[in-house]
Each structure stands twice: as C-alpha cells, then as structure tokens.
Design an enzyme around this catalytic site. Structure first.
Site: not given
Ligand code: PXP
Length: 239
Positions: A7, A10, A43, A45, A49, A70, A101, A151, A191
């Site tokens: 992901n 960030h 994702h 949003r 952001r 996402e 999330t 997931e 997550h």
């Molecule tokens: N899976 C989902 C559905 C998420 O919303 C997120 C965070 O955006 C992640 C995985 C990844 O989480 P993390 O950034 O804490 O590894």
C-alpha cells in the site's frame, strides 16, 4: 507462499505535506514492483488526503502486477473504478474524521446494497474484496454478496500484539480465515501489520495476500536516509 500487496498511500501523504510533486507514488509503485511486490494498493479517499485522481489514472496504466483499488462504496468511487478498471476493488468503510480505516465494513447491515453495488464492477471483470472484521457473521454475510475475496482486518491483532489479548485476537483471525475458505472466499489480510507482528500471521493456513503499507513506507524513509543525505552532501561538496 503468501503474496505481498504494498500500500503506497503514505508516499502520497508525504507529497501532500508540501502539495508538490515529490515523492511520486507512481515511481514508488514501480520500485515496489521491481523489489518483488505482488500487487499495489491505493486508497482514493473522498477527501483526497493522499492518493489523488491523477495517481490512480496513471497507476492503472503503468502497474505491471495488479492494482488493488481501495475505496468506499459510493457512487463517485464506482464511477472511477468503472473508468480505470483496476484488477480488484477492496471496499472499505470511510469516515471523514478518521486517521486511517478504523474498522471493517458492516456487510451484515448492508448486504443487499453491496450485492447490487458490486454488480456493475463484476460485470467489467473487476474482482471484489470486502474488508471485514474477523467475525463469523461478517464473513458469512460477505460470502453471500458475490464478492470473491475478503480482506480480514488485522488491526485488533496488531494493537494487541505482545499483550495478554494477542492470543484471542489471533484466534479470531484464524477462525475467520478458516470459515471464509470453507465458504469459498479467497482470504487476504491487512492493517497495522509490521515487521514484528507479521510473523505469526504466516501460521494462518490458506491466506492469499497481505496488504501492508505504513510500516514499509516508514522503513523506506529510515533505510533511505543515509543515501539521501550522502547524495546532497556530494552536491554541496562540488563547490
Ligand atoms: N488494508 C486495508 C483495507 C487498509 O485500509 C489499509 C490501510 O489503508 C491497509 C490494508 C494497510 O494498512 P497499514 O498501512 O497499517 O499497513
């Protein structure tokens, strides 16, 4: 072997801190793929952001593995998904004020809505994943929507890792994964996973892919720090 979805939200968070063009999540996605990532998640949003519309449009054309898009189950996002046709869509709940999330989708409460919502996406060949808490009721409801994947939300396990509550949270994940597989769903998880708590997750049978973001981007910043400083010193030393 469990697959790794990276992901890259960030990377865009850092870019947005200055509103400029660096670091570019498109480049980050390419580097992640070269390093072995099996898929890339973003994702988009509602408040844009971090990842923005330009990012998803370009990523949908440049990603060589799989784009996991996402999004919240809104009309706006459905339209975008139908335009970019990602490999998969992962539906998540979204609250404007949250930092990230916070919980899984309440599939039980909106099963009929979700069934209808995913129909046009499935028609275009997009695979559907529902982000759910590891509860048997949610898993069962997810299996009745027509989604191919779930997931499992590993947030509670991650939060309780290394505390007295870890075993219980882990066991919930294990049971939810087992039930989901029995119901014919392919099971992803993610997550809050990091370089420490992820090891135990590997013991859950049948997991297909882990989606991991924050810890990878955090490590990238620290591991890259030395080279980044040296590169700048080299320029200054030219004078
Ligand atoms: N899976 C989902 C559905 C998420 O919303 C997120 C965070 O955006 C992640 C995985 C990844 O989480 P993390 O950034 O804490 O590894």
């Amino acid at each position: 072997m469990i697959k790794l979805g990276v992901n890259i939200d960030h990377v865009a968070t850092i870019r947005q801190a200055r509103g400029g063009i660096e670091p570019d999540p498109i480049t980050a996605a390419a580097i992640a793929e070269l390093a072995g990532a099996d898929s890339i998640t973003v994702h988009l949003r509602e408040d844009r952001r971090h990842i923005n519309d330009r990012d998803v449009k370009i990523l949908s054309k440049t990603i060589k593995t799989r784009l996991n898009f996402e999004m919240a189950a809104t009309e706006e996002m459905q339209k975008i998904a139908l335009e970019i046709i990602p490999h998969s869509v992962c539906l998540v709940p979204e609250k404007r004020e949250e930092l990230t999330t916070e919980g899984g989708l309440d599939v039980l409460k909106q099963k009929d809505f979700l069934k209808q919502y995913i129909k046009p996406l499935k028609k275009k060949g997009i695979l559907i994943s529902l982000f759910v808490d590891p509860s048997p009721e949610q898993v069962k409801a997810a299996s009745e929507t027509g989604a191919e994947f779930i997931e499992l939300h590993t947030g509670t396990y991650s939060e309780y890792f290394d505390t007295k509550k870890e075993d219980e949270a882990f066991s919930e994940l294990q049971q939810a994964a087992k039930l989901a597989s029995e119901l014919g769903l392919t099971v992803n998880a993610g997550h809050g996973l990091n370089y420490w708590n992820v090891r135990r997750i590997l013991a859950i049978p049948g997991l297909y892919e882990l989606n991991i973001g924050h810890t990878i981007i955090s490590r990238a910043v620290l591991i890259g720090m030395e080279k980044a400083v040296k590169d700048m010193k080299d320029i200054l030393d030219l004078k």
